[in-house]
Motif scaffolding. Structure first.
Motif, PDB file in Angstrom:
ATOM      1  N   THR A 166      -0.003   4.910  -2.302  1.00 49.94           N
ATOM      2  CA  THR A 166      -0.702   6.062  -1.734  1.00 49.94           C
ATOM      3  C   THR A 166       0.227   6.843  -0.816  1.00 49.94           C
ATOM      4  O   THR A 166       1.081   6.278  -0.151  1.00 49.94           O
ATOM      5  CB  THR A 166      -1.969   5.633  -0.976  1.00 49.94           C
ATOM      6  OG1 THR A 166      -2.627   6.790  -0.491  1.00 49.94           O
ATOM      7  CG2 THR A 166      -1.653   4.736   0.181  1.00 49.94           C
ATOM      8  N   ALA A 167       0.016   8.109  -0.779  1.00 44.90           N
ATOM      9  CA  ALA A 167       0.810   8.959   0.102  1.00 44.90           C
ATOM     10  C   ALA A 167       0.086   9.189   1.418  1.00 44.90           C
ATOM     11  O   ALA A 167       0.636   9.781   2.343  1.00 44.90           O
ATOM     12  CB  ALA A 167       1.097  10.299  -0.578  1.00 44.90           C
ATOM     13  N   SER A 168      -1.129   8.676   1.538  1.00 42.16           N
ATOM     14  CA  SER A 168      -1.944   8.904   2.725  1.00 42.16           C
ATOM     15  C   SER A 168      -1.492   7.987   3.864  1.00 42.16           C
ATOM     16  O   SER A 168      -1.434   6.760   3.722  1.00 42.16           O
ATOM     17  CB  SER A 168      -3.416   8.651   2.405  1.00 42.16           C
ATOM     18  OG  SER A 168      -4.172   8.640   3.587  1.00 42.16           O
ATOM     19  N   PHE A 169      -1.177   8.604   5.011  1.00 42.31           N
ATOM     20  CA  PHE A 169      -0.782   7.851   6.208  1.00 42.31           C
ATOM     21  C   PHE A 169      -1.965   7.037   6.718  1.00 42.31           C
ATOM     22  O   PHE A 169      -1.807   5.885   7.138  1.00 42.31           O
ATOM     23  CB  PHE A 169      -0.276   8.826   7.278  1.00 42.31           C
ATOM     24  CG  PHE A 169       0.127   8.142   8.546  1.00 42.31           C
ATOM     25  CD1 PHE A 169       1.278   7.365   8.603  1.00 42.31           C
ATOM     26  CD2 PHE A 169      -0.655   8.252   9.691  1.00 42.31           C
ATOM     27  CE1 PHE A 169       1.650   6.722   9.765  1.00 42.31           C
ATOM     28  CE2 PHE A 169      -0.287   7.605  10.860  1.00 42.31           C
ATOM     29  CZ  PHE A 169       0.869   6.841  10.902  1.00 42.31           C
ATOM     30  N   LEU A 170      -3.164   7.595   6.680  1.00 41.82           N
ATOM     31  CA  LEU A 170      -4.374   6.915   7.154  1.00 41.82           C
ATOM     32  C   LEU A 170      -4.653   5.669   6.309  1.00 41.82           C
ATOM     33  O   LEU A 170      -5.013   4.612   6.845  1.00 41.82           O
ATOM     34  CB  LEU A 170      -5.573   7.877   7.117  1.00 41.82           C
ATOM     35  CG  LEU A 170      -6.867   7.338   7.701  1.00 41.82           C
ATOM     36  CD1 LEU A 170      -6.675   6.942   9.160  1.00 41.82           C
ATOM     37  CD2 LEU A 170      -7.967   8.369   7.579  1.00 41.82           C
ATOM     38  N   ALA A 171      -4.482   5.749   4.995  1.00 42.15           N
ATOM     39  CA  ALA A 171      -4.700   4.600   4.119  1.00 42.15           C
ATOM     40  C   ALA A 171      -3.679   3.504   4.414  1.00 42.15           C
ATOM     41  O   ALA A 171      -4.007   2.305   4.410  1.00 42.15           O
ATOM     42  CB  ALA A 171      -4.619   5.027   2.658  1.00 42.15           C
ATOM     43  N   THR A 172      -2.452   3.875   4.712  1.00 44.34           N
ATOM     44  CA  THR A 172      -1.405   2.894   5.019  1.00 44.34           C
ATOM     45  C   THR A 172      -1.703   2.194   6.339  1.00 44.34           C
ATOM     46  O   THR A 172      -1.560   0.967   6.452  1.00 44.34           O
ATOM     47  CB  THR A 172      -0.024   3.576   5.065  1.00 44.34           C
ATOM     48  OG1 THR A 172       0.200   4.234   3.812  1.00 44.34           O
ATOM     49  CG2 THR A 172       1.080   2.566   5.296  1.00 44.34           C
ATOM     50  N   CYS A 174       0.809  -1.220   0.000  1.00 42.25           N
ATOM     51  CA  CYS A 174       0.000   0.000   0.000  1.00 42.25           C
ATOM     52  C   CYS A 174       0.842   1.271   0.000  1.00 42.25           C
ATOM     53  O   CYS A 174       0.464   2.263  -0.630  1.00 42.25           O
ATOM     54  CB  CYS A 174      -0.928  -0.016   1.201  1.00 42.25           C
ATOM     55  SG  CYS A 174      -2.063   1.368   1.251  1.00 42.25           S
ATOM     56  N   THR A 221      -4.688   1.856   7.738  1.00 44.59           N
ATOM     57  CA  THR A 221      -5.871   1.022   7.510  1.00 44.59           C
ATOM     58  C   THR A 221      -5.474  -0.271   6.799  1.00 44.59           C
ATOM     59  O   THR A 221      -5.948  -1.360   7.165  1.00 44.59           O
ATOM     60  CB  THR A 221      -6.916   1.794   6.672  1.00 44.59           C
ATOM     61  OG1 THR A 221      -7.238   3.003   7.346  1.00 44.59           O
ATOM     62  CG2 THR A 221      -8.172   0.967   6.458  1.00 44.59           C
TER      63      THR A 221
END
Length: 196
Positions: A87-93, A83, A95
């Motif tokens: 994606t650069a999103s910390f929240l997505a990583t 992941c 999750t």
């Protein structure tokens, strides 16, 4: 040990009729017991000599929690590795790590449980082998003495018992307390066996 004579019948009605005939011959209720014997191989317990135990089942198995821990760590690491570049999103990583850990824990626990159930490589597994010879039916057991055992056997024979046996067992509180359906019966030779 008590001396016991028993006759096998196909129905409870026939067994109850035999019990009434025994009472008419002077036997008392505390010395007569009726019970059903299940068909071969359907008994709640098996004697040690009639069952070959699977050896690996005797050893304590590893807890499936170990597999869950290993799986959750591996799942989280794999999810973050897949992941993070997408994606650069910390929240997505985070999750993805949580979902990967959950999926890995389930898979790890399942694999550990499967490994616990399988015998070690090269180990021979023996399965249960039943060597039972006793037929099913309603057994009328009579607590007898050497003096009245012949009278009990004759009464059971006249009542239509399919087979008559003798045994030495423990008679307690009006019943054959140590009856083992996996043990072969000891037939009384002078009585013919009828076909069921």
């Amino acid at each position: 040990m008590s001396l016991i004579v028993a006759g096998r019948f196909t129905t409870f009605a026939a067994a109850e009729s035999a019990a009434r005939q025994l009472f008419a011959q002077g036997f008392v209720e505390e010395d007569v017991s009726l019970f059903f014997v299940n068909p071969r191989g359907q008994h709640a317990h098996a004697a040690a000599d009639s069952l070959h135990v699977v050896p690996h089942a005797l050893r304590p198995a590893a807890h499936p929690g170990r597999g869950a821990v290993i799986g959750s760590v591996a799942g989280a690491v794999l999810a973050v590795a897949l992941c993070a570049p997408l994606t650069a999103s910390f929240l997505a990583t985070i999750t993805a790590a949580g979902v990967g850990a959950y999926a890995g824990a389930l898979l790890g626990a399942l694999l550990q449980a499967r490994l616990n159930a399988a015998p070690p490589v090269g180990e021979v597994v023996r399965h249960a082998v039943h060597h039972e010879t006793r037929d099913s039916g309603v057994l009328v057991a009579v607590h007898v003495s050497p003096e009245n055992q012949a009278a009990a056997a004759q009464t059971l024979d006249r009542a239509g018992a399919l087979a008559i046996e003798r045994a030495a067992g423990r008679w307690q509180q009006g019943r054959w307390a140590d009856f083992d359906p996996t043990q072969p019966p000891m037939p009384l030779g002078e009585f013919t066996h009828r076909q069921a």
